[in-house]
Design an enzyme around this catalytic site. Structure first.
Site, PDB file in Angstrom:
ATOM      1  N   ALA A 158       0.850  -1.389   0.013  1.00  0.00           N
ATOM      2  CA  ALA A 158       0.130   0.031   0.169  1.00  0.00           C
ATOM      3  C   ALA A 158       0.755   1.309  -0.094  1.00  0.00           C
ATOM      4  CB  ALA A 158      -0.919  -0.021   1.306  1.00  0.00           C
ATOM      5  N   LYS A 184       2.318  -4.811   3.271  1.00  0.00           N
ATOM      6  CA  LYS A 184       3.143  -3.868   3.647  1.00  0.00           C
ATOM      7  C   LYS A 184       2.837  -2.358   3.385  1.00  0.00           C
ATOM      8  CE  LYS A 184       6.749  -2.140   1.360  1.00  0.00           C
ATOM      9  NZ  LYS A 184       6.588  -0.993   1.946  1.00  0.00           N
ATOM     10  N   GLU A 259      -3.458  -1.462  -8.497  1.00  0.00           N
ATOM     11  CA  GLU A 259      -4.097  -0.034  -8.621  1.00  0.00           C
ATOM     12  C   GLU A 259      -2.994   1.060  -8.646  1.00  0.00           C
ATOM     13  OE1 GLU A 259      -7.277   0.623  -8.558  1.00  0.00           O
ATOM     14  OE2 GLU A 259      -8.214  -1.253  -8.035  1.00  0.00           O
ATOM     15  N   CYS A 293      -5.079   9.457  -5.819  1.00  0.00           N
ATOM     16  CA  CYS A 293      -4.863   9.079  -7.255  1.00  0.00           C
ATOM     17  C   CYS A 293      -5.881   9.678  -8.188  1.00  0.00           C
ATOM     18  CB  CYS A 293      -4.651   7.583  -7.247  1.00  0.00           C
ATOM     19  SG  CYS A 293      -6.100   7.028  -6.299  1.00  0.00           S
ATOM     20  N   GLU A 392       2.041  12.662 -13.275  1.00  0.00           N
ATOM     21  CA  GLU A 392       1.525  12.624 -11.888  1.00  0.00           C
ATOM     22  C   GLU A 392       2.203  13.426 -10.987  1.00  0.00           C
ATOM     23  OE1 GLU A 392       1.045   8.791  -9.770  1.00  0.00           O
ATOM     24  OE2 GLU A 392      -1.102   9.580  -9.484  1.00  0.00           O
TER      25      GLU A 392
HETATM   26  P1  NAD Z   1       4.890   3.981  -4.440  1.00  0.00           P
HETATM   27  O1  NAD Z   1       4.783   3.172  -5.634  1.00  0.00           O
HETATM   28  O2  NAD Z   1       6.338   4.451  -4.453  1.00  0.00           O
HETATM   29  O3  NAD Z   1       5.101   3.014  -3.123  1.00  0.00           O
HETATM   30  C1  NAD Z   1       3.747   2.276  -3.140  1.00  0.00           C
HETATM   31  C2  NAD Z   1       4.302   1.022  -2.144  1.00  0.00           C
HETATM   32  O4  NAD Z   1       5.080   0.362  -2.989  1.00  0.00           O
HETATM   33  C3  NAD Z   1       5.143   1.526  -1.057  1.00  0.00           C
HETATM   34  O5  NAD Z   1       4.571   0.647   0.235  1.00  0.00           O
HETATM   35  C4  NAD Z   1       6.452   1.143  -1.003  1.00  0.00           C
HETATM   36  O6  NAD Z   1       7.268   0.947  -0.226  1.00  0.00           O
HETATM   37  C5  NAD Z   1       6.589  -0.020  -1.978  1.00  0.00           C
HETATM   38  N1  NAD Z   1       7.665  -0.185  -2.859  1.00  0.00           N
HETATM   39  C6  NAD Z   1       8.274   0.596  -3.410  1.00  0.00           C
HETATM   40  N2  NAD Z   1       9.369  -0.033  -4.300  1.00  0.00           N
HETATM   41  C7  NAD Z   1       8.829  -1.134  -4.229  1.00  0.00           C
HETATM   42  C8  NAD Z   1       9.345  -2.281  -4.912  1.00  0.00           C
HETATM   43  N3  NAD Z   1      10.639  -2.291  -5.657  1.00  0.00           N
HETATM   44  N4  NAD Z   1       8.603  -3.531  -4.800  1.00  0.00           N
HETATM   45  C9  NAD Z   1       7.871  -3.617  -4.036  1.00  0.00           C
HETATM   46  N5  NAD Z   1       7.213  -2.807  -3.299  1.00  0.00           N
HETATM   47  C10 NAD Z   1       7.844  -1.431  -3.440  1.00  0.00           C
HETATM   48  O7  NAD Z   1       3.666   5.109  -4.489  1.00  0.00           O
HETATM   49  P2  NAD Z   1       3.695   6.060  -3.168  1.00  0.00           P
HETATM   50  O8  NAD Z   1       4.517   7.140  -3.571  1.00  0.00           O
HETATM   51  O9  NAD Z   1       3.604   5.530  -1.789  1.00  0.00           O
HETATM   52  O10 NAD Z   1       2.066   6.402  -3.501  1.00  0.00           O
HETATM   53  C11 NAD Z   1       1.741   7.237  -4.384  1.00  0.00           C
HETATM   54  C12 NAD Z   1       1.258   6.491  -5.876  1.00  0.00           C
HETATM   55  O11 NAD Z   1       0.155   5.771  -5.505  1.00  0.00           O
HETATM   56  C13 NAD Z   1       0.638   7.353  -6.847  1.00  0.00           C
HETATM   57  O12 NAD Z   1       1.087   7.178  -8.087  1.00  0.00           O
HETATM   58  C14 NAD Z   1      -0.814   7.256  -6.548  1.00  0.00           C
HETATM   59  O13 NAD Z   1      -1.594   7.463  -7.807  1.00  0.00           O
HETATM   60  C15 NAD Z   1      -0.637   5.760  -6.144  1.00  0.00           C
HETATM   61  N6  NAD Z   1      -2.042   5.297  -5.808  1.00  0.00           N
HETATM   62  C16 NAD Z   1      -3.063   4.508  -6.575  1.00  0.00           C
HETATM   63  C17 NAD Z   1      -4.225   4.414  -5.947  1.00  0.00           C
HETATM   64  C18 NAD Z   1      -5.262   3.718  -6.834  1.00  0.00           C
HETATM   65  O14 NAD Z   1      -6.129   3.263  -6.417  1.00  0.00           O
HETATM   66  N7  NAD Z   1      -5.089   3.271  -8.379  1.00  0.00           N
HETATM   67  C19 NAD Z   1      -4.801   4.546  -4.668  1.00  0.00           C
HETATM   68  C20 NAD Z   1      -3.615   5.401  -3.919  1.00  0.00           C
HETATM   69  C21 NAD Z   1      -2.567   5.761  -4.495  1.00  0.00           C
END
Ligand code: NAD
Length: 504
Positions: A158, A184, A259, A293, A392
């Site tokens: 998440a 996580k 997502e 998002c 974004e």
């Molecule tokens: P992110 O992709 O940087 O991180 C998301 C999660 O992935 C975190 O828990 C992070 O620790 C983990 N992560 C990072 N690198 C990873 C890897 N190599 N392997 C596995 N896990 C990894 O995103 P963020 O900056 O935390 O959140 C913002 C993003 O989330 C935006 O792009 C937003 O649009 C998206 N989002 C989408 C929705 C939806 O419903 N589509 C909802 C909320 C947020």
């Protein structure tokens, strides 16, 4: 006790929730949780390591037979109790979410927490409505039916923008369908996911049904995605990380639900109520400091109402009150971190070279200087192919562009790799009808932008991902369908055996 002392006390046992109890991580590395409104460290904690993931996956696997074997009614009862415990703890959940994310307390109190309680209550009901599609004699000699079964131990990941709601969206449909989960959360915002999991345990969900590993994405996240005992990966986060997660999950042929990012268009036709559209654009772009998002990010406005709309948005943005997120009068808190604030500022600063920053475009001074604040920002005059229109940003920034014909407005709305959400504003039912048909997004609002509801699905088109959160549609992700076929004849040599035995 001041806030950091209270939180240290609350999470004294640790910030991992594995096998029904809080415990410390074992990676040997620490992570600070920082209040972005003040820069103050709320809590330092030991990050999960891969051994913690293994322990959580073992706990989830051990809980699986009992939980998957419970009746829908038993799971439903547990989820109803869970919703009750969350409602009792609403104050603590809202305060903790505000502290770790910087969200205004009125947002966490009126949106994040009640949304989570409602989602839990929804899945308590939906748990009893898992449906198979068909049963009957499709061959005269057989009776067939389908069983909808859980997939196993689900590994969920998440983001930090709505930590409590994202934990709820990932965990609830999975467990309502009889799976167990290891989630996580983002390492900078794990606290409300832990409170959520603890509430599940206190409501009587068996140990191991819900587990939380608070660890870094690269090591712990990837270990969870690649884990051979994890049957499914459910990821919410950026499109970039989602693509990497997909590659890792594919190596073990896991069920995958993604997502991902969004860049929602906001299309205003020339017959729209401009005042209503301007209010919608400001609320829809600034909610959660734009770290949403589905936030309105690109407003396309038909030329005859473009000036009036832009002026109304600038006026409304100027009236938004930045302040202490714990103050109920605050409209806009800081961004989640200084890194995120600087990223947003980078987009706006680069845009000054090719567009016009009408209002905002800076961090406020004075008492707010110590927090990760950024003023509501309106940008005009950017080209459709500029980064501020295409990428974004995830901050309180709205870009407004004019268009002439309806065809052009809809084409511009679709001109992006993303397809999560969109809105169209008009009083003409034929125009809005066309927009709902032709805009490629998982959700299209008409004359509003942002509201969600537990009964309706949330999920992306195009590079915003696939699969649905919330609603009964989410069961499509978290269940697998088995065909069961009974022979009705009790005949030893069946007709079709001729293909092997001939007429002997
Ligand atoms: P992110 O992709 O940087 O991180 C998301 C999660 O992935 C975190 O828990 C992070 O620790 C983990 N992560 C990072 N690198 C990873 C890897 N190599 N392997 C596995 N896990 C990894 O995103 P963020 O900056 O935390 O959140 C913002 C993003 O989330 C935006 O792009 C937003 O649009 C998206 N989002 C989408 C929705 C939806 O419903 N589509 C909802 C909320 C947020």
């Amino acid at each position: 006790m001041d806030i950091p002392d209270r939180l240290k006390d609350r999470f004294a046992a640790g910030t991992q929730y594995i096998g029904g109890r809080l415990r410390a991580g074992t990676s040997g590395r620490t992570q600070d949780i920082v209040n972005p409104a003040t820069g103050e460290t709320l809590l330092g904690y030991e990050l999960a390591g891969t051994a913690d993931v293994d322990a959580a996956v073992s706990a989830a696997r051990a809980a699986l037979p009992g939980w998957a074997g419970a009746t829908p009614g038993e799971r439903s009862d547990a989820l109803h109790r869970f919703a009750g415990v969350l409602a009792e703890r609403a104050g603590e959940l809202a305060r903790t979410e505000t502290l770790q994310c910087g969200k205004p307390i009125k947002l966490t109190t009126e949106f994040d927490v009640p949304g989570t309680v409602d989602n839990t209550a929804f899945f308590a009901g939906a748990a009893r409505h898992l449906q198979g599609q068909s049963a009957g004699e499709y061959s005269a000699d057989h009776t067939s039916y389908t069983r909808r079964e859980p997939i196993g131990a689900v590994g969920s990941i998440a983001p930090w923008n709505y930590p409590l709601q994202m934990a709820a969206w990932k965990i609830l449909p999975a467990i309502a369908a009889g799976n167990t989960v290891v989630l996580k959360p983002a390492e900078i915002t794990p606290l409300t996911s832990l409170l959520f999991a603890e509430a599940a345990g206190d409501a009587g969900l068996p140990a191991g049904v819900v587990n939380i590993v608070s660890g870094a994405g690269r090591d712990v996240g990837e270990h969870l995605v690649g884990h051979p005992d994890v049957a499914m990966t459910s990821f919410t986060g950026s499109t970039e990380v989602g693509k990497r997660v997909a590659r890792i999950a594919t190596a073990t042929v896991k069920r995958l639900h993604l997502e991902l990012g969004g860049k929602a268009p906001f299309v205003v036709f020339d017959d729209a109520d401009v005042e209503a559209a301007a209010h919608g654009a400001v609320a829809g772009s600034l909610i959660n400091s734009g770290q949403d998002c589905t936030a309105a990010t690109r407003a396309y406005v038909q030329r005859p109402v473009y000036e009036a709309f832009t002026a109304a948005v600038a006026d409304l943005m100027a009236g938004v009150r930045l302040g202490d997120p714990l103050d109920p009068a605050t409209d806009l808190g800081p961004l989640v971190s200084f890194a995120q604030r600087d990223r947003v500022a980078g987009f706006v600063d680069r845009a000054r070279g090719y567009a016009r920053v009408v209002t905002g475009g800076e961090a406020p001074g004075g008492a707010l200087e110590r927090g990760a604040y950024y003023r509501p920002t309106l940008v005009t005059g950017a080209a459709q192919d500029s980064e501020i229109v295409r990428d974004e940003i995830f901050g309180p920034v709205l870009v407004v562009l004019p268009f002439d014909t309806d065809d052009e407005g809809i084409a511009l709305a679709n001109d992006t790799p993303y397809g999560l959400a969109a809105s169209a504003w008009s009083r003409d039912v034929y125009r809005t009808g066309r927009a709902t048909r032709e805009i490629q997004a998982g959700c299209v609002w008409i004359n509003d932008h942002i509201p969600i509801i537990s009964e309706m699905p949330h999920g992306g088109y195009k590079q915003s991902g696939f699969g649905k959160d919330m609603s009964s549609y989410s069961f499509e992700e978290y269940t697998q369908v088995k065909h069961v076929m009974y022979d009705n004849t009790a005949v030893v040599r069946k007709d079709w055996h001729r293909t092997v035995f001939g007429d002997r």
